[in-house]
Design a protein around this motif. Sequence first.
Motif, PDB file in Angstrom:
ATOM      1  N   LEU A 127      -2.248   1.251   9.788  1.00 24.01           N
ATOM      2  CA  LEU A 127      -2.475   1.920   8.624  1.00 24.01           C
ATOM      3  C   LEU A 127      -1.937   1.213   7.400  1.00 24.01           C
ATOM      4  N   ALA A 128      -0.945   0.381   7.283  1.00 20.91           N
ATOM      5  CA  ALA A 128      -0.620  -0.574   6.127  1.00 20.91           C
ATOM      6  C   ALA A 128      -1.681  -1.290   5.860  1.00 20.91           C
ATOM      7  N   THR A 129      -2.158  -2.043   7.111  1.00 16.57           N
ATOM      8  CA  THR A 129      -3.321  -3.019   6.810  1.00 16.57           C
ATOM      9  C   THR A 129      -4.508  -2.424   6.179  1.00 16.57           C
ATOM     10  N   LYS A 130      -4.996  -1.425   6.772  1.00 17.97           N
ATOM     11  CA  LYS A 130      -5.845  -0.509   6.175  1.00 17.97           C
ATOM     12  C   LYS A 130      -5.804  -0.197   4.656  1.00 17.97           C
ATOM     13  N   GLY A 131      -4.726   0.490   4.642  1.00 16.51           N
ATOM     14  CA  GLY A 131      -4.284   1.373   3.429  1.00 16.51           C
ATOM     15  C   GLY A 131      -4.658   2.843   3.689  1.00 16.51           C
ATOM     16  N   ALA A 132      -3.861   3.662   3.074  1.00 17.98           N
ATOM     17  CA  ALA A 132      -4.044   5.214   3.348  1.00 17.98           C
ATOM     18  C   ALA A 132      -4.534   5.894   2.060  1.00 17.98           C
ATOM     19  N   ALA A 133      -4.986   7.108   2.144  1.00 20.78           N
ATOM     20  CA  ALA A 133      -5.408   7.965   0.861  1.00 20.78           C
ATOM     21  C   ALA A 133      -4.299   8.896   0.726  1.00 20.78           C
ATOM     22  N   GLY A 134      -4.329   9.208  -0.757  1.00 17.07           N
ATOM     23  CA  GLY A 134      -3.385   9.871  -1.484  1.00 17.07           C
ATOM     24  C   GLY A 134      -4.093  11.140  -2.273  1.00 17.07           C
ATOM     25  N   VAL A 135      -3.563  12.216  -2.408  1.00 17.16           N
ATOM     26  CA  VAL A 135      -4.061  13.441  -3.372  1.00 17.16           C
ATOM     27  C   VAL A 135      -2.959  13.819  -4.225  1.00 17.16           C
ATOM     28  N   ALA A 238      -4.128   1.989 -11.795  1.00 24.83           N
ATOM     29  CA  ALA A 238      -3.304   0.870 -11.448  1.00 24.83           C
ATOM     30  C   ALA A 238      -4.023  -0.084 -10.522  1.00 24.83           C
ATOM     31  N   ARG A 239      -3.272  -1.245 -10.409  1.00 26.05           N
ATOM     32  CA  ARG A 239      -3.558  -2.332  -9.784  1.00 26.05           C
ATOM     33  C   ARG A 239      -3.491  -1.964  -8.060  1.00 26.05           C
ATOM     34  N   GLU A 240      -2.282  -1.524  -8.161  1.00 22.78           N
ATOM     35  CA  GLU A 240      -1.802  -0.997  -6.856  1.00 22.78           C
ATOM     36  C   GLU A 240      -1.122   0.293  -6.735  1.00 22.78           C
ATOM     37  N   LEU A 241      -1.019   1.053  -5.655  1.00 22.25           N
ATOM     38  CA  LEU A 241      -0.290   2.395  -5.571  1.00 22.25           C
ATOM     39  C   LEU A 241       0.211   2.418  -4.101  1.00 22.25           C
ATOM     40  N   PHE A 242       1.595   2.563  -4.145  1.00 24.91           N
ATOM     41  CA  PHE A 242       2.173   2.579  -2.634  1.00 24.91           C
ATOM     42  C   PHE A 242       3.306   3.621  -2.711  1.00 24.91           C
ATOM     43  N   VAL A 243       3.737   3.967  -1.449  1.00 28.81           N
ATOM     44  CA  VAL A 243       4.944   4.963  -1.489  1.00 28.81           C
ATOM     45  C   VAL A 243       6.005   4.363  -0.278  1.00 28.81           C
ATOM     46  N   THR A 244       7.263   4.783  -0.505  1.00 29.27           N
ATOM     47  CA  THR A 244       8.119   4.273   0.468  1.00 29.27           C
ATOM     48  C   THR A 244       9.093   5.413   1.028  1.00 29.27           C
ATOM     49  N   ALA A 245       9.664   5.164   1.953  1.00 30.87           N
ATOM     50  CA  ALA A 245      10.312   6.138   2.824  1.00 30.87           C
ATOM     51  C   ALA A 245      10.948   5.400   4.026  1.00 30.87           C
ATOM     52  N   ALA A 246      12.022   6.162   4.727  1.00 29.13           N
ATOM     53  CA  ALA A 246      12.589   5.408   5.837  1.00 29.13           C
ATOM     54  C   ALA A 246      11.660   5.018   6.882  1.00 29.13           C
ATOM     55  N   SER A 247      11.027   6.060   7.175  1.00 25.69           N
ATOM     56  CA  SER A 247       9.852   6.192   8.365  1.00 25.69           C
ATOM     57  C   SER A 247       8.497   5.761   7.965  1.00 25.69           C
ATOM     58  N   THR A 248       8.184   5.476   6.837  1.00 31.29           N
ATOM     59  CA  THR A 248       6.997   4.795   6.366  1.00 31.29           C
ATOM     60  C   THR A 248       7.059   3.269   5.882  1.00 31.29           C
ATOM     61  N   PHE A 249       8.329   3.080   5.510  1.00 31.47           N
ATOM     62  CA  PHE A 249       8.879   1.706   5.015  1.00 31.47           C
ATOM     63  C   PHE A 249       7.929   1.698   3.620  1.00 31.47           C
ATOM     64  N   VAL A 250       6.876   0.742   3.417  1.00 29.82           N
ATOM     65  CA  VAL A 250       6.172   0.546   2.277  1.00 29.82           C
ATOM     66  C   VAL A 250       4.756   0.885   2.644  1.00 29.82           C
ATOM     67  N   MET A 251       4.122   1.851   2.146  1.00 30.88           N
ATOM     68  CA  MET A 251       2.690   2.229   2.732  1.00 30.88           C
ATOM     69  C   MET A 251       1.861   2.238   1.437  1.00 30.88           C
ATOM     70  N   PRO A 252       0.857   1.316   1.413  1.00 32.20           N
ATOM     71  CA  PRO A 252      -0.272   1.278   0.415  1.00 32.20           C
ATOM     72  C   PRO A 252      -1.165   2.386   0.295  1.00 32.20           C
ATOM     73  N   PRO A 268      -1.532  -7.255  -2.880  1.00 30.09           N
ATOM     74  CA  PRO A 268      -0.460  -8.481  -2.638  1.00 30.09           C
ATOM     75  C   PRO A 268       0.969  -7.941  -2.757  1.00 30.09           C
ATOM     76  N   VAL A 269       1.231  -7.081  -3.876  1.00 31.44           N
ATOM     77  CA  VAL A 269       2.386  -6.936  -4.234  1.00 31.44           C
ATOM     78  C   VAL A 269       3.048  -5.903  -3.074  1.00 31.44           C
ATOM     79  N   ALA A 270       2.504  -4.887  -2.744  1.00 24.72           N
ATOM     80  CA  ALA A 270       2.750  -3.959  -1.689  1.00 24.72           C
ATOM     81  C   ALA A 270       2.953  -4.613  -0.391  1.00 24.72           C
TER      82      ALA A 270
END
Length: 286
Positions: A127-135, A238-252, A268-270
């Motif tokens: 999922l991190a390689t593909k990237g996820a959707a947000g709302v 933004a150039r990038e958007l990502f979220v962080t958590a203990a179970s998802t780490f860094v998720m773009p 590249p940053v995420a």
Amino acid sequence: MSRVSYVNGTYRSHAQAVVHIEDRGFQFADGVYEVWGVFDGRLADFDGHMTRLHRSLNELQIAIPMTSAALKRVLDETIRRNRVRNGIVYLQVTRGTAPRDHAFPKDVAPSVVVTAKTIDPAKGEALATKGAAGVTQPDIRWGRCDIKTVGLLANVLAKQAARERGAYECLLVDEMGLVTEGSSTNAWIVDADGKLRTRDTQANILRGVTRTKLLQIIAEEGLELDERPFSVDEAKQARELFVTAASTFVMPLVSLDGTKIGDGKPGPVATRLRAAYLEQADRDAI
């Protein structure tokens, strides 16, 4: 293999793991929780989560149920009994069991529950390689989101809204149109100027342990960071958007409310921060 839980001093199968009907966690959401990532059977960010647990308990005037060393033994044993190599371990501490009354009961021992489960790391990486959707949707939570309480109904509604819209995460938005955090994550952008931004913890957000660890990594990597809020429009631009958590780490997140973020691919940053976090978390896990 059946899953095994720890409940108030005893390890039980899930089918037998119960708390009293008048447990205040069930009656009032009068309790707190923590979630540790598990790397090769070891706990990630143990001290950070333990520090936040003690803070949450103190803010709610719930007694600390056992020493940190004793609690780690319980967490480790629950992980061992469930044969979890990679996944999470969940701890919940409530005020305890007493006849239902809003005011705090006296001389009641806290209830402690621990569960653990395996999470396939390959799925997260895919999922991190593909990237996820947000709302997005309005933030309707209470005014003390800095406490990691089990009262998560507003978060549940937000996460459900994301699922119903085919998204991974829902970013919550305050009355000024600024993103607070995700339903179960902290939110970050790389803005149009190339600067990392995330909301400061003086606001009504959770002091994420993964967030704190990432701040250290950002400093070590020499990246520029601005701890201030961003709007939904800024997130979409933004150039990038990502979220962080203990179970998802860094998720773009590669889209927000259907708007493509950047070029629609993990940036590249995420990607760099996810790799650095995973390496450090695995190295430092105990």
